[in-house]
Motif scaffolding. Structure first.
Motif, PDB file in Angstrom:
ATOM      1  N   VAL A  82       0.854  -1.187   0.000  1.00  0.00           N
ATOM      2  CA  VAL A  82       0.000   0.000   0.000  1.00  0.00           C
ATOM      3  C   VAL A  82       0.888   1.236   0.000  1.00  0.00           C
ATOM      4  O   VAL A  82       1.781   1.388   0.828  1.00  0.00           O
ATOM      5  CB  VAL A  82      -0.945   0.025   1.225  1.00  0.00           C
ATOM      6  CG1 VAL A  82      -1.638   1.367   1.341  1.00  0.00           C
ATOM      7  CG2 VAL A  82      -1.956  -1.092   1.135  1.00  0.00           C
ATOM      8  N   HIS A 100      -2.267   8.646  -5.196  1.00  0.00           N
ATOM      9  CA  HIS A 100      -2.643   7.425  -4.473  1.00  0.00           C
ATOM     10  C   HIS A 100      -3.355   6.442  -5.406  1.00  0.00           C
ATOM     11  O   HIS A 100      -3.086   5.232  -5.377  1.00  0.00           O
ATOM     12  CB  HIS A 100      -3.567   7.743  -3.298  1.00  0.00           C
ATOM     13  CG  HIS A 100      -2.855   8.258  -2.101  1.00  0.00           C
ATOM     14  ND1 HIS A 100      -3.434   9.154  -1.246  1.00  0.00           N
ATOM     15  CD2 HIS A 100      -1.618   8.019  -1.613  1.00  0.00           C
ATOM     16  CE1 HIS A 100      -2.584   9.442  -0.277  1.00  0.00           C
ATOM     17  NE2 HIS A 100      -1.479   8.759  -0.479  1.00  0.00           N
ATOM     18  N   ASN A 104      -1.356   2.934  -6.101  1.00  0.00           N
ATOM     19  CA  ASN A 104      -1.928   1.733  -5.496  1.00  0.00           C
ATOM     20  C   ASN A 104      -2.583   0.807  -6.524  1.00  0.00           C
ATOM     21  O   ASN A 104      -3.204  -0.198  -6.155  1.00  0.00           O
ATOM     22  CB  ASN A 104      -2.916   2.099  -4.391  1.00  0.00           C
ATOM     23  CG  ASN A 104      -2.188   2.537  -3.146  1.00  0.00           C
ATOM     24  OD1 ASN A 104      -1.424   1.767  -2.571  1.00  0.00           O
ATOM     25  ND2 ASN A 104      -2.396   3.787  -2.743  1.00  0.00           N
TER      26      ASN A 104
END
Length: 110
Positions: A82, A100, A104
């Protein structure tokens, strides 16, 4: 926090940024008109990330601080793959959310 010019919250602007991050044209941002089943049925599939835009309030900040305290005191097993980037500048939440979303999903994005 220092201030910067925020990213405009629209798919066209975000898609330009994604392209600069090296994301292929196969993956695009689109507007979500509703979180109800009918509204979500219009989304192209697969969906890899969902960004929410909402106003901050005292109620939100109080709840966020309460949850942060609970999470910090809880034993957590965070997956090693993560990616998390802490936001240290104001008005860059959209940019951080896009980073993000991409970081991810590198196993799915060309």
């Amino acid at each position: 926090m220092s201030a910067v010019i925020p990213m405009e919250s629209n798919p066209e602007t975000m898609n330009k940024y994604l392209k600069r991050l090296g994301v292929s044209d196969k993956w695009r941002m689109v507007d979500v008109v509703s979180l109800e089943e009918d509204g979500l049925s219009w989304l192209p599939r697969p969906v890899l990330a969902l960004l929410l835009l909402f106003p901050l309030s005292k109620t939100y900040e109080d709840l966020r601080k309460e949850q942060e305290i609970e999470l910090r005191s809880a034993v957590q097993q965070v997956p090693k793959d993560v990616f998390h980037l802490k936001q240290v500048l104001s008005n860059v939440c959209g940019t951080i959310a896009l980073v993000h979303s991409v970081a991810n999903n590198t196993n799915r994005i060309d």
